[in-house]
Structure formats: C-alpha cells, structure tokens
Design a protein around this motif. Sequence first.
Motif, PDB file in Angstrom:
ATOM      1  N   PHE A  80     -26.862  -9.266  39.576  1.00  0.00           N
ATOM      2  CA  PHE A  80     -27.413  -7.935  39.851  1.00  0.00           C
ATOM      3  C   PHE A  80     -28.919  -7.851  39.644  1.00  0.00           C
ATOM      4  O   PHE A  80     -29.522  -6.817  39.896  1.00  0.00           O
ATOM      5  CB  PHE A  80     -26.690  -6.879  39.018  1.00  0.00           C
ATOM      6  N   GLY A  81     -29.522  -8.919  39.155  1.00  0.00           N
ATOM      7  CA  GLY A  81     -30.970  -8.921  38.963  1.00  0.00           C
ATOM      8  C   GLY A  81     -31.418  -7.932  37.909  1.00  0.00           C
ATOM      9  O   GLY A  81     -32.464  -7.302  38.035  1.00  0.00           O
ATOM     10  N   VAL A  82     -30.637  -7.805  36.852  1.00  0.00           N
ATOM     11  CA  VAL A  82     -30.961  -6.873  35.780  1.00  0.00           C
ATOM     12  C   VAL A  82     -31.196  -7.655  34.488  1.00  0.00           C
ATOM     13  O   VAL A  82     -30.391  -8.505  34.112  1.00  0.00           O
ATOM     14  CB  VAL A  82     -29.857  -5.811  35.609  1.00  0.00           C
ATOM     15  N   LEU A  83     -32.337  -7.417  33.855  1.00  0.00           N
ATOM     16  CA  LEU A  83     -32.737  -8.165  32.657  1.00  0.00           C
ATOM     17  C   LEU A  83     -32.693  -9.671  32.952  1.00  0.00           C
ATOM     18  O   LEU A  83     -32.195 -10.469  32.160  1.00  0.00           O
ATOM     19  CB  LEU A  83     -31.870  -7.802  31.455  1.00  0.00           C
ATOM     20  N   THR A  84     -33.224 -10.018  34.095  1.00  0.00           N
ATOM     21  CA  THR A  84     -33.149 -11.392  34.589  1.00  0.00           C
ATOM     22  C   THR A  84     -33.851 -12.374  33.665  1.00  0.00           C
ATOM     23  O   THR A  84     -33.385 -13.501  33.478  1.00  0.00           O
ATOM     24  CB  THR A  84     -33.747 -11.479  36.001  1.00  0.00           C
ATOM     25  N   ARG A  85     -34.954 -11.960  33.078  1.00  0.00           N
ATOM     26  CA  ARG A  85     -35.647 -12.867  32.141  1.00  0.00           C
ATOM     27  C   ARG A  85     -34.764 -13.179  30.938  1.00  0.00           C
ATOM     28  O   ARG A  85     -34.699 -14.316  30.487  1.00  0.00           O
ATOM     29  CB  ARG A  85     -36.944 -12.246  31.658  1.00  0.00           C
ATOM     30  N   LEU A  86     -34.091 -12.184  30.431  1.00  0.00           N
ATOM     31  CA  LEU A  86     -33.216 -12.379  29.271  1.00  0.00           C
ATOM     32  C   LEU A  86     -32.020 -13.253  29.646  1.00  0.00           C
ATOM     33  O   LEU A  86     -31.703 -14.228  28.963  1.00  0.00           O
ATOM     34  CB  LEU A  86     -32.766 -11.019  28.730  1.00  0.00           C
ATOM     35  N   GLY A  87     -31.355 -12.903  30.748  1.00  0.00           N
ATOM     36  CA  GLY A  87     -30.217 -13.693  31.200  1.00  0.00           C
ATOM     37  C   GLY A  87     -30.617 -15.120  31.549  1.00  0.00           C
ATOM     38  O   GLY A  87     -29.905 -16.067  31.229  1.00  0.00           O
ATOM     39  N   GLY A  88     -31.774 -15.267  32.190  1.00  0.00           N
ATOM     40  CA  GLY A  88     -32.256 -16.600  32.544  1.00  0.00           C
ATOM     41  C   GLY A  88     -32.586 -17.444  31.328  1.00  0.00           C
ATOM     42  O   GLY A  88     -32.308 -18.640  31.288  1.00  0.00           O
ATOM     43  N   THR A  89     -33.170 -16.804  30.313  1.00  0.00           N
ATOM     44  CA  THR A  89     -33.498 -17.523  29.081  1.00  0.00           C
ATOM     45  C   THR A  89     -32.241 -18.036  28.398  1.00  0.00           C
ATOM     46  O   THR A  89     -32.143 -19.219  28.046  1.00  0.00           O
ATOM     47  CB  THR A  89     -34.280 -16.615  28.118  1.00  0.00           C
ATOM     48  N   PHE A  90     -31.245 -17.144  28.233  1.00  0.00           N
ATOM     49  CA  PHE A  90     -30.004 -17.572  27.588  1.00  0.00           C
ATOM     50  C   PHE A  90     -29.254 -18.588  28.444  1.00  0.00           C
ATOM     51  O   PHE A  90     -28.660 -19.535  27.911  1.00  0.00           O
ATOM     52  CB  PHE A  90     -29.111 -16.369  27.267  1.00  0.00           C
ATOM     53  N   GLY A  91     -29.296 -18.419  29.752  1.00  0.00           N
ATOM     54  CA  GLY A  91     -28.643 -19.373  30.638  1.00  0.00           C
ATOM     55  C   GLY A  91     -29.271 -20.756  30.557  1.00  0.00           C
ATOM     56  O   GLY A  91     -28.578 -21.766  30.491  1.00  0.00           O
ATOM     57  N   ALA A  92     -30.599 -20.809  30.555  1.00  0.00           N
ATOM     58  CA  ALA A  92     -31.296 -22.099  30.470  1.00  0.00           C
ATOM     59  C   ALA A  92     -31.020 -22.771  29.125  1.00  0.00           C
ATOM     60  O   ALA A  92     -30.767 -23.982  29.071  1.00  0.00           O
ATOM     61  CB  ALA A  92     -32.799 -21.903  30.673  1.00  0.00           C
ATOM     62  N   ALA A 134     -37.492 -12.971  39.637  1.00  0.00           N
ATOM     63  CA  ALA A 134     -36.415 -12.905  40.625  1.00  0.00           C
ATOM     64  C   ALA A 134     -35.638 -11.595  40.578  1.00  0.00           C
ATOM     65  O   ALA A 134     -35.087 -11.176  41.592  1.00  0.00           O
ATOM     66  CB  ALA A 134     -35.462 -14.080  40.433  1.00  0.00           C
ATOM     67  N   GLY A 135     -35.585 -10.926  39.447  1.00  0.00           N
ATOM     68  CA  GLY A 135     -34.879  -9.649  39.372  1.00  0.00           C
ATOM     69  C   GLY A 135     -35.596  -8.527  40.092  1.00  0.00           C
ATOM     70  O   GLY A 135     -35.005  -7.498  40.419  1.00  0.00           O
ATOM     71  N   GLN A 136     -36.880  -8.721  40.373  1.00  0.00           N
ATOM     72  CA  GLN A 136     -37.653  -7.723  41.114  1.00  0.00           C
ATOM     73  C   GLN A 136     -37.350  -7.796  42.616  1.00  0.00           C
ATOM     74  O   GLN A 136     -37.613  -6.851  43.339  1.00  0.00           O
ATOM     75  CB  GLN A 136     -39.159  -7.965  40.903  1.00  0.00           C
ATOM     76  N   ILE A 137     -36.832  -8.930  43.057  1.00  0.00           N
ATOM     77  CA  ILE A 137     -36.548  -9.135  44.477  1.00  0.00           C
ATOM     78  C   ILE A 137     -35.071  -8.826  44.713  1.00  0.00           C
ATOM     79  O   ILE A 137     -34.204  -9.588  44.306  1.00  0.00           O
ATOM     80  CB  ILE A 137     -36.868 -10.585  44.908  1.00  0.00           C
ATOM     81  N   ALA A 138     -34.784  -7.706  45.343  1.00  0.00           N
ATOM     82  CA  ALA A 138     -33.407  -7.286  45.633  1.00  0.00           C
ATOM     83  C   ALA A 138     -32.547  -7.280  44.367  1.00  0.00           C
ATOM     84  O   ALA A 138     -31.395  -7.702  44.384  1.00  0.00           O
ATOM     85  CB  ALA A 138     -32.785  -8.172  46.710  1.00  0.00           C
ATOM     86  N   HIS A 153     -42.292   2.737  27.023  1.00  0.00           N
ATOM     87  CA  HIS A 153     -42.022   1.793  25.923  1.00  0.00           C
ATOM     88  C   HIS A 153     -42.467   0.402  26.354  1.00  0.00           C
ATOM     89  O   HIS A 153     -41.672  -0.359  26.918  1.00  0.00           O
ATOM     90  CB  HIS A 153     -40.544   1.799  25.547  1.00  0.00           C
ATOM     91  N   PRO A 154     -43.715   0.065  26.111  1.00  0.00           N
ATOM     92  CA  PRO A 154     -44.286  -1.217  26.582  1.00  0.00           C
ATOM     93  C   PRO A 154     -43.505  -2.451  26.140  1.00  0.00           C
ATOM     94  O   PRO A 154     -43.529  -3.471  26.806  1.00  0.00           O
ATOM     95  CB  PRO A 154     -45.696  -1.224  26.018  1.00  0.00           C
ATOM     96  N   ALA A 155     -42.810  -2.365  25.015  1.00  0.00           N
ATOM     97  CA  ALA A 155     -42.066  -3.521  24.529  1.00  0.00           C
ATOM     98  C   ALA A 155     -40.914  -3.877  25.470  1.00  0.00           C
ATOM     99  O   ALA A 155     -40.448  -5.018  25.477  1.00  0.00           O
ATOM    100  CB  ALA A 155     -41.527  -3.255  23.131  1.00  0.00           C
ATOM    101  N   LEU A 156     -40.446  -2.937  26.275  1.00  0.00           N
ATOM    102  CA  LEU A 156     -39.342  -3.194  27.185  1.00  0.00           C
ATOM    103  C   LEU A 156     -39.799  -3.807  28.512  1.00  0.00           C
ATOM    104  O   LEU A 156     -39.001  -4.401  29.225  1.00  0.00           O
ATOM    105  CB  LEU A 156     -38.583  -1.883  27.488  1.00  0.00           C
ATOM    106  N   ARG A 157     -41.046  -3.667  28.845  1.00  0.00           N
ATOM    107  CA  ARG A 157     -41.552  -4.127  30.144  1.00  0.00           C
ATOM    108  C   ARG A 157     -41.313  -5.625  30.410  1.00  0.00           C
ATOM    109  O   ARG A 157     -40.954  -5.993  31.520  1.00  0.00           O
ATOM    110  CB  ARG A 157     -43.023  -3.784  30.306  1.00  0.00           C
ATOM    111  N   PRO A 158     -41.529  -6.494  29.418  1.00  0.00           N
ATOM    112  CA  PRO A 158     -41.284  -7.926  29.707  1.00  0.00           C
ATOM    113  C   PRO A 158     -39.840  -8.236  30.101  1.00  0.00           C
ATOM    114  O   PRO A 158     -39.584  -9.213  30.784  1.00  0.00           O
ATOM    115  CB  PRO A 158     -41.657  -8.626  28.401  1.00  0.00           C
ATOM    116  N   LEU A 159     -38.897  -7.409  29.666  1.00  0.00           N
ATOM    117  CA  LEU A 159     -37.504  -7.662  30.014  1.00  0.00           C
ATOM    118  C   LEU A 159     -37.218  -7.462  31.490  1.00  0.00           C
ATOM    119  O   LEU A 159     -36.321  -8.064  32.052  1.00  0.00           O
ATOM    120  CB  LEU A 159     -36.577  -6.765  29.186  1.00  0.00           C
ATOM    121  N   VAL A 160     -37.976  -6.581  32.123  1.00  0.00           N
ATOM    122  CA  VAL A 160     -37.728  -6.256  33.535  1.00  0.00           C
ATOM    123  C   VAL A 160     -38.899  -6.648  34.434  1.00  0.00           C
ATOM    124  O   VAL A 160     -38.914  -6.309  35.615  1.00  0.00           O
ATOM    125  CB  VAL A 160     -37.405  -4.763  33.716  1.00  0.00           C
ATOM    126  N   ALA A 161     -39.870  -7.340  33.894  1.00  0.00           N
ATOM    127  CA  ALA A 161     -41.061  -7.706  34.674  1.00  0.00           C
ATOM    128  C   ALA A 161     -40.741  -8.772  35.696  1.00  0.00           C
ATOM    129  O   ALA A 161     -39.836  -9.535  35.552  1.00  0.00           O
ATOM    130  CB  ALA A 161     -42.173  -8.200  33.753  1.00  0.00           C
TER     131      ALA A 161
END
Length: 161
Positions: A80-92, A134-138, A153-161
């Motif tokens: 779904f491309g949501v919190l992709t950085r977080l999911g990608g980090t844990f996946g890697a 990648a979560g920003q694209i579709a 809440h600037p602390a949340l921005r990296p999660l969805v950037a």
Amino acid sequence: MHDTTLQRSLTVFLRVAIGWTFLYAGVTQVFDPSWSAAGFLTHTKTFHFLFAGFAAPGVLPVTNVLVSWGHLLIGLSLVFGVLTRLGGTFGALLMLVYWLAHMDFPYVDSPLNFLIDDHVVYAAALVYLMTRHAGQIAGLDGWLGGLAFVRSHPALRPLVA
C-alpha cells in the motif's frame, strides 16, 4: 531530475512485488496455527547458538508472533506504500538476518550460492525503494505526508517522506 513513466512504473512494481512476497508469507503464517519458526531456527548453520535460542520453548511463541506479524506488516506497508521507509528498513534487516542464518560460510544455503543469495538482493532492493521514496509513487505515503497532523509534527515526516 524527473522520473520517467517507466522508472515510476518499475518502482511501483518492485515495491508491490516484494510487498506481496512478504504479505503472502505473513498471511499464511498468521492464519496457520501449525506454523512455527522452529524448523528454520533449529537448522541454521552460521551462529547456530544464537538463532537456536529463539526457538527455545519459552521464547518460541514470541518469535513466532514477531516473525509472522512482521512479515504481514512489512507486506502491507510495501503493497500500500504506507510507512514505506519503516517497512523497508525492517524488511531489509529481516532479509539480512535470514541471509546470515542460511550462511554456511562462504556458501549460502547450498554450494550454488557463493556469499550472495536472494536475501541480499531483496535487502538491496528494499534499500533502493527507500531511497526512491517509493511510497510517494502510487502509495499512501504521499497522502499521509499531506495531512495537517503530519505537517505539524516534523518528527513524523521522515516516515512518509
């Protein structure tokens, strides 16, 4: 530099394809009461003493929940491309743990894989997807990033950037 339609399409395909792999594994593990990580953990070769500890009777139920739900949540994040950085980090990280657990140095899982196997490729692809946002694209990361709550809440921005 602007991405071409092909680059964006390949990014979405890669994100969803890897996400589906995690999601399918998670769904089959979460909804199968007989599934257990014990078989995998007790047959590791490199650092067996470390991985076998996660299969100890007192720890295994927690390990099973973390692995099965981890697969499911990583998969949902990527599909779904949501919190992709977080999911990608844990996946890697999970892929690198699996790679290490399969290692029979210098081979991985069999003499056909020398140092590198699919786990390393998946981990590298996930890191690539995170750097491409990648979560920003579709995906839902773009929508979440536009919410007033996230913007305030600037602390949340990296999660969805």
